[in-house]
Design an enzyme around this catalytic site. Structure first.
Site, mmCIF file in Angstrom:
data_model
loop_
_atom_site.group_PDB
_atom_site.id
_atom_site.type_symbol
_atom_site.label_atom_id
_atom_site.label_comp_id
_atom_site.label_asym_id
_atom_site.label_seq_id
_atom_site.Cartn_x
_atom_site.Cartn_y
_atom_site.Cartn_z
ATOM 1 N N GLU A 1 11.526 3.654 6.191
ATOM 2 C CA GLU A 1 10.667 2.977 5.215
ATOM 3 C C GLU A 1 9.550 2.228 5.927
ATOM 4 O OE1 GLU A 1 10.385 3.980 2.047
ATOM 5 O OE2 GLU A 1 12.493 3.445 1.743
ATOM 6 N N HIS A 2 8.346 2.369 5.416
ATOM 7 C CA HIS A 2 7.145 1.753 5.993
ATOM 8 C C HIS A 2 6.904 2.255 7.419
ATOM 9 C CE1 HIS A 2 6.058 -0.955 2.707
ATOM 10 N NE2 HIS A 2 7.361 -1.058 2.486
ATOM 11 N N TYR B 1 1.563 -4.775 0.447
ATOM 12 C CA TYR B 1 1.647 -3.475 1.136
ATOM 13 C C TYR B 1 0.497 -3.353 2.132
ATOM 14 C CZ TYR B 1 2.106 1.578 1.799
ATOM 15 O OH TYR B 1 2.265 2.835 2.344
ATOM 16 N N GLU C 1 -5.535 8.859 -3.351
ATOM 17 C CA GLU C 1 -4.920 7.550 -3.607
ATOM 18 C C GLU C 1 -5.533 6.468 -2.704
ATOM 19 O OE1 GLU C 1 -0.835 7.725 -4.507
ATOM 20 O OE2 GLU C 1 -0.591 5.551 -4.506
ATOM 21 N N SER D 1 -3.049 12.038 -21.558
ATOM 22 C CA SER D 1 -1.739 11.569 -21.089
ATOM 23 C C SER D 1 -0.848 11.315 -22.294
ATOM 24 C CB SER D 1 -1.901 10.279 -20.278
ATOM 25 O OG SER D 1 -0.655 9.605 -20.219
ATOM 26 N N ASP E 1 5.722 5.628 7.659
ATOM 27 C CA ASP E 1 4.787 6.776 7.568
ATOM 28 C C ASP E 1 3.385 6.415 8.043
ATOM 29 O OD1 ASP E 1 4.243 5.323 5.201
ATOM 30 O OD2 ASP E 1 4.216 7.090 3.895
ATOM 31 N N LEU F 1 9.622 5.298 -7.253
ATOM 32 C CA LEU F 1 10.073 6.690 -7.114
ATOM 33 C C LEU F 1 8.882 7.646 -7.084
ATOM 34 C CD1 LEU F 1 13.182 6.576 -9.488
ATOM 35 C CD2 LEU F 1 13.116 6.355 -6.994
ATOM 36 N N SER F 2 7.709 7.076 -6.869
ATOM 37 C CA SER F 2 6.506 7.867 -6.636
ATOM 38 C C SER F 2 6.015 8.654 -7.842
ATOM 39 C CB SER F 2 6.745 8.824 -5.484
ATOM 40 O OG SER F 2 5.955 8.428 -4.448
ATOM 41 N N ASP G 1 4.974 10.394 0.333
ATOM 42 C CA ASP G 1 5.295 10.732 -1.054
ATOM 43 C C ASP G 1 4.627 12.040 -1.479
ATOM 44 O OD1 ASP G 1 6.439 8.278 -0.768
ATOM 45 O OD2 ASP G 1 5.090 7.220 -2.132
HETATM 46 C C1 GAF Z 1 5.070 3.697 -0.697
HETATM 47 C C2 GAF Z 1 3.961 4.487 -0.031
HETATM 48 F F1 GAF Z 1 3.293 5.242 -0.955
HETATM 49 C C3 GAF Z 1 4.505 5.397 1.072
HETATM 50 O O1 GAF Z 1 3.429 6.011 1.743
HETATM 51 C C4 GAF Z 1 5.393 4.614 2.038
HETATM 52 O O2 GAF Z 1 4.610 3.829 2.898
HETATM 53 C C5 GAF Z 1 6.409 3.767 1.283
HETATM 54 O O3 GAF Z 1 5.797 2.963 0.284
HETATM 55 C C6 GAF Z 1 7.191 2.864 2.201
HETATM 56 O O4 GAF Z 1 7.973 3.627 3.061
HETATM 57 O O5 GAF Z 1 5.917 4.574 -1.394
#
Ligand code: GAF
Length: 389
Positions: free
Chosen positions: A30-31, A217, A156, A64, A33, A121-122, A168
């Site tokens: 996590e965090h 973030y 994005e 939508s 990428d 969950l993207s 994601d």
């Molecule tokens: C969010 C971001 F979109 C991803 O790219 C990633 O950094 C994530 O947070 C954390 O792992 O989902």
């Protein structure tokens, strides 16, 4: 998805083709990428669906179902739909594809998203990839999944304004049923890891999303970048935290402000945990995943400071349940979901007791989803007589 086709016909007066792209859950990494590191996500069986048909002009007409709103755009000059507007995702993707040299044709699009919004969950990658896939196919252009993932991330970053990494979008394009992906976010090479048949992915939604998320973030990214800049003064070969070992970080700790050191320590140790998790999956030592997920959560909570009371409570409750291999927060943090690896036979009991205890400790009713790992973006053939829904 017959319903989506019917809705499309009544709104646009023609038949359509149907595309979908999944959300994701991240097992570990996590965090990492945006630090050129390693991640291990799986696509899930929650999709963004897009029904699409060509138009004779160069307009996009996008409706939508979730927001019950239609937005129109001219492909010659795409402009933002306004601050935090849902349409910025599809519009940004159209813009990025064209900027990447894809000449798109006009199209009518009907979008139905079923990935829970704001749950980590993207849902955003799912809409980006589903729309991008649909626009390429509708324009008769070949879909290169890696390029699509990159262009969706660019959309994005630049059109929506969120400095997300590639994880994601990548897994929404490349997911594989019954597998997680191990992605090297620098080379973008990946391999598939088979998920053990007796283990299920159980996702617990805390039902909170703290507003600070977005700004924090970007702040975490900036802190990592500061760490790299400082460390480069003594380690000139490093390009990202991916290149730093824990021994190097400890040796040069004095160069870093305490908070920046903690952020760096999370990233460096999390990359190591992904490698250990890969070994655990590959050797079938599933029990070894428990401590790794636990350490990942504590590191995100204490060093990276992206957890929150509700996530910690959910992980704490899960850890005490029968048949749980491991639990941690998943995604960007500040609310959203946890990922739990649970023995198949224990899932029903897990759901009941976690929901009851979370409710009594927080006053919130959680949602709990059990999802197999799914395939990435694809066109879906709807056969009217099959009773497909
Ligand atoms: C969010 C971001 F979109 C991803 O790219 C990633 O950094 C994530 O947070 C954390 O792992 O989902």
């Amino acid at each position: 998805m017959l319903k989506l086709l019917e809705d499309f016909r009544s709104r646009f007066g023609s038949s359509a083709r149907i595309y979908r792209a999944p959300g994701r859950v991240n097992l570990i990494g996590e965090h990492t990428d945006y630090n050129d590191g390693f991640v291990m996500p799986a696509a899930i069986e929650f999709y963004c669906w897009v029904a699409a048909a060509p138009r004779a002009d160069r307009k996009l007409v996008i409706h939508s179902e979730n927001y019950n709103e239609t937005v129109e755009a001219n492909l010659e000059s795409i402009v933002t739909a306004g601050n935090r507007h849902w349409a910025n995702y599809p519009l940004g993707v159209a813009q990025a594809l064209q900027g990447g040299g894809k000449r798109l044709k006009g199209a009518n699009l009907l979008i139905h998203g079923e990935v829970p919004l704001g749950a980590g969950l993207s849902s955003s990658a799912a809409i980006e990839v589903a729309v991008g896939f649909a626009l390429l196919e509708q324009s008769g252009l070949a879909t290169d999944r890696l390029e699509l993932a990159r262009l969706c991330q660019k959309a994005e970053n630049e059109f929506v304004g969120a400095r997300v990494g590639i994880m994601d979008q990548f897994v929404s394009c490349h997911g594989r049923a019954a597998h997680a992906l191990v992605l090297d976010c620098r080379s973008l090479e990946y391999k598939l890891v088979k998920l053990p048949a007796g283990i299920q992915l159980v996702i617990c939604n805390t039902m909170v999303k703290h507003e600070i998320g977005g700004g924090e973030y970007n702040r975490r990214r900036a802190e990592c970048e500061e760490g790299v800049r400082k460390l480069q003064t003594v380690l000139p070969h490093i390009r990202a935290l991916r290149d730093v070992t824990i021994a190097q970080l400890e040796e040069h700790r004095g160069l870093l402000a305490p908070k920046v050191y903690s952020r760096c320590r999370h990233v460096v140790t999390e990359n190591d945990r992904v490698q250990s998790a890969v070994r655990a999956f590959e050797s079938g030592d599933i029990r070894a995943l428990g401590p790794l997920l636990g350490e990942s959560h504590r590191s995100l909570r204490d060093d990276y400071d992206v957890s929150c009371r509700e996530l910690d409570t959910m992980v704490d409750i899960a850890g005490a349940q029968r048949g749980v291999i491991g639990a941690r927060m998943t995604g960007g943090g500040f609310g959203g979901c946890t990922i739990n690896l649970v023995e198949a036979g224990a899932v029903e009991g897990f759901k009941k007791s976690v929901a009851a205890e979370y409710r009594s400790r927080t006053g919130l009713q959680p949602e709990i989803y059990v999802s197999p790992a799914s395939n990435g973006a694809q066109e879906v053939e709807v056969i009217p007589d099959s009773g497909a829904s």
